[in-house]
Motif scaffolding. Structure first.
Motif, mmCIF file in Angstrom:
data_model
loop_
_atom_site.group_PDB
_atom_site.id
_atom_site.type_symbol
_atom_site.label_atom_id
_atom_site.label_comp_id
_atom_site.label_asym_id
_atom_site.label_seq_id
_atom_site.Cartn_x
_atom_site.Cartn_y
_atom_site.Cartn_z
ATOM 1 N N HIS A 110 -31.096 -21.835 -50.608
ATOM 2 C CA HIS A 110 -29.727 -22.332 -50.749
ATOM 3 C C HIS A 110 -29.797 -23.868 -50.709
ATOM 4 N N PRO A 111 -29.895 -24.526 -51.869
ATOM 5 C CA PRO A 111 -30.087 -25.977 -51.877
ATOM 6 C C PRO A 111 -28.889 -26.743 -51.337
ATOM 7 N N ILE A 112 -27.695 -26.163 -51.503
ATOM 8 C CA ILE A 112 -26.473 -26.784 -50.977
ATOM 9 C C ILE A 112 -25.642 -25.693 -50.309
ATOM 10 N N ALA A 113 -24.616 -26.131 -49.634
ATOM 11 C CA ALA A 113 -23.759 -25.180 -48.935
ATOM 12 C C ALA A 113 -23.084 -24.228 -49.907
ATOM 13 N N THR B 161 -28.951 -24.733 -45.527
ATOM 14 C CA THR B 161 -28.147 -25.467 -44.558
ATOM 15 C C THR B 161 -26.701 -25.434 -45.012
ATOM 16 N N ASN B 162 -25.790 -25.541 -44.042
ATOM 17 C CA ASN B 162 -24.378 -25.558 -44.397
ATOM 18 C C ASN B 162 -23.829 -26.969 -44.517
ATOM 19 N N VAL B 163 -24.544 -27.961 -44.001
ATOM 20 C CA VAL B 163 -24.170 -29.367 -44.162
ATOM 21 C C VAL B 163 -25.444 -30.149 -44.431
ATOM 22 N N GLY B 164 -25.587 -30.644 -45.638
ATOM 23 C CA GLY B 164 -26.797 -31.356 -46.013
ATOM 24 C C GLY B 164 -27.479 -30.693 -47.193
ATOM 25 N N LEU B 165 -28.765 -30.983 -47.370
ATOM 26 C CA LEU B 165 -29.518 -30.459 -48.499
ATOM 27 C C LEU B 165 -30.752 -29.711 -48.008
ATOM 28 N N THR B 166 -31.150 -28.726 -48.787
ATOM 29 C CA THR B 166 -32.405 -28.007 -48.554
ATOM 30 C C THR B 166 -33.372 -28.439 -49.641
#
Length: 623
Positions: free
Chosen positions: A287-290, A269-274
């Protein structure tokens, strides 16, 4: 026997007649685009009916309770033109010189050759009638019936040796009535009379009346392919750019997983957390963070969504609340103006064109029933299917879904047991995943033989391959798959590879005198010595591996589009406790394996080629 004697006598009698009119197909004009039409009367559609082709009446109206894979034309310019063209076609058929005169009883196992058949009275069709084109795909069959036409239950018209439904014509001077289970092939024109089709009937052709109602109930009817019918390609596909690499993505919202989810492709994700994804079950990058990749994907996703929303639709599906129910769609841009409830099955039929594009646009939320299925037929590829949903998406338990889903300003839920051969992407909204299996359809993927190697997608550029722990790194030669090129770093231990749009799957291999402890006489290095990376394809230009159905019953099928890239390969299946229950070699494009002895429940599988796991995932047994 009576029909055969009449054929012989009539053939001899007609040998001296001019042949220019024998078997000449009429010119249908715009009537060729209609599967159901009447110049004057009503069109009545009910039951679980599937129609492909335009539908309409020039003097009357259409009553429909099903979606039509075509356009509705009642009392408009198109219906007026069709009425005119239909009259011309009828007159041509009516004036064609017959080559045979036969008794008004068809079928019963008879076989007929091409020609113009004159039947002097009301006619019945029973059991099987076989039309033999004798190897001539242009052979024409015309039936001039001087009365009504009725069929017995389960009567069938069969085509052999090149015969095509588009070259078969039935001119009927009276009512056309088809009993249940009839399979009719050809264009049926009823003059000043009605046409009735009922439950279980199939028409590969057209049902057209010069004046009379056309009624279908629980029927499948579709315009025939061939005879200069249009080659459907669908719209131009959107440019995927960096979205191509992702199986699951949100531009703005968390991406959360629970349970054992198996992915082939990137997730982020590009905004938030995976969160919640097990790296052991992901063949791709989490991709845990952007990061730079998610930023690029967010931008490219917006461009793709805007492009799809701007496409002019060819066909509006009028009843989004009853989408599915074995509906057959062909390569077009479709639109549904309302919330969609998808029940049962939708078939996407590319009509033999593997490059055909399907776009289904939805203005409203999209939800499916449990065990819903999108099934690809006649060459359709998951990478060519796009679902643009302007709203939230919920794919219910154990559904099998094909294509790229884009939720524009909506969340996406992929529920327990869902199999997604495609992508789930949201411009704004959370992704909630529960124990699913998803394969990004353009994925080329890199087996994890060398740690730290990034994933590769077809069309991706700037991918860096680094071989770790090398000293005196000089004189290295890299061998790449067809279509891939070295952008920089040749003869070093780290290169940048560009994968063009037509890059094929294969092996990246590095050769160098100072790399690893092996026999210096060896011409190349084996995977076990860590000097090559297998690049396996899940659905590239001419490849792809799919196991279906899922859930499965007494058997399942593995299809590999490009067997040359994986042969030999081995399929292994395991219980959730790790016990092996199946091991079979995959040496053909399609392999069917028996599963009748499997208990109901969840199984895991992996496909191994040359010692490398090229695909893995979860299958569900429903015995």
């Amino acid at each position: 026997m009576k029909n055969k004697l009449l054929l012989i006598v009539t053939t001899v009698a007609l040998l001296t007649l001019p042949k220019s009119n024998f078997g000449q197909a009429p010119t249908l004009g715009t009537a060729a685009n209609f599967v159901l039409f009447t110049t004057n009367g009503a069109i009545n559609i009910s039951g679980i009916t599937q129609l492909t082709g335009n539908v309409g009446s020039n003097v009357g109206s259409t009553t429909a309770f099903v979606n039509i894979n075509g356009n509705l034309h009642d009392q408009d310019g198109a219906s007026g033109q069709c009425a005119s063209d239909l009259l011309l076609a009828y007159n041509q058929l009516n004036s064609t010189v017959p080559t045979f005169s036969i008794a008004p009883s068809l079928g019963n196992g008879d076989t007929l050759i091409p020609g113009v058949y004159y039947l002097p009275a009301a006619t019945t069709l029973n059991l099987n009638l076989t039309l033999n084109a004798q190897g001539n795909a242009n052979a024409v069959f015309i039936f001039q019936i001087q009365g009504s036409l009725s069929t017995g239950a389960n009567a069938k018209v069969k085509l052999i040796k090149g015969a095509l439904a588009c070259n078969v014509y039935w001119k009927v001077e009276g009512l056309v009535s088809m009993a249940s289970g009839t399979t009719m092939r050809g264009t049926v024109i009823a003059n000043n009379a009605a046409i009735n089709m009922t439950s279980g009937d199939t028409l590969e052709g057209r049902a057209l009346s010069t004046a009379g109602a056309v009624t279908v109930d629980g029927t499948m009817a579709y315009t025939p392919v061939g005879c200069n019918s249009p080659n459907l390609t669908g719209p131009l596909a959107p440019t995927l750019a960096s979205t191509e690499c992702y199986a699951l993505f949100s531009s703005d919202g968390p991406v959360q997983n629970s349970g054992p989810t198996y992915l082939t492709g990137d997730v982020g994700t590009n905004v938030g957390l995976t969160t919640g994804f097990n790296p052991l079950f992901v063949t791709g990058t989490i991709h845990p963070i952007a990061d730079a990749s998610t930023a690029a994907c967010a931008s490219d996703l917006l461009t793709m969504s805007n492009y799809l929303n701007a496409l002019t639709p060819d066909i509006e599906l009028m009843f989004p609340a009853i989408f599915g129910h074995n509906l057959v769609l062909t390569p077009h841009t479709y639109i549904m103006n309302g919330a969609v409830t998808f029940t049962d099955t939708v078939y996407l039929n590319a009509r033999g064109n593997a490059n055909a594009i399907f776009v289904i646009k939805v203005y409203g939320a999209f939800s499916t029933s449990t065990y819903s299925k999108v099934i690809l037929t006649n060459g359709t590829q998951a990478k060519n299917v796009f679902w643009e949903v302007n709203g939230a998406v919920s794919i219910n338990d154990y559904s099998v879904f094909n294509g790229t889903i884009i939720a524009n300003n909506g969340a996406i839920n992929l529920n327990t047991g869902v199999t997604l051969n495609g992508r789930a992407l949201s411009t704004t909204g959370a992704l909630t995943i529960t124990a699913v299996s998803a394969v990004q359809p353009n994925y080329i993927g890199v087996a994890g033989i060398i740690s730290g190697i990034p994933n590769v997608c077809q069309g991706q550029t700037g991918v860096v391959y680094s071989v770790p722990a090398i000293t005196n790194a000089t004189g290295y030669t890299w061998v790449l798959p067809s279509g891939a090129t070295i952008a920089s770093g040749a003869n070093t231990n780290s290169i940048t590879v560009n994968f063009g749009a037509n890059a094929l799957s294969g092996t990246i291999t590095v050769h160098g005198s100072n790399y690893c402890n092996i026999d210096s006489a060896s011409a190349s290095y084996s995977v076990t010595v860590c000097t090559s990376m297998d690049i396996s394809s899940s659905n590239t230009t001419n490849s792809g591996m799919v196991i279906y159905p899922n859930p499965f019953g007494a058997s399942a099928t593995v299809t590999i589009n490009n067997i040359s890239q994986t042969n030999p390969a081995e399929l292994k299946m395991y219980t959730i406790l790790g016990a092996e229950v199946l091991s079979t070699m995959l040496t053909k494009q399609t392999t069917v394996f028996e599963t009748s002895t499997f208990s109901s429940g969840i199984y895991y599988y992996k496909v191994i080629s040359n010692g490398v796991i090229i695909q893995s995932g979860k299958l569900i047994s429903q015995q």
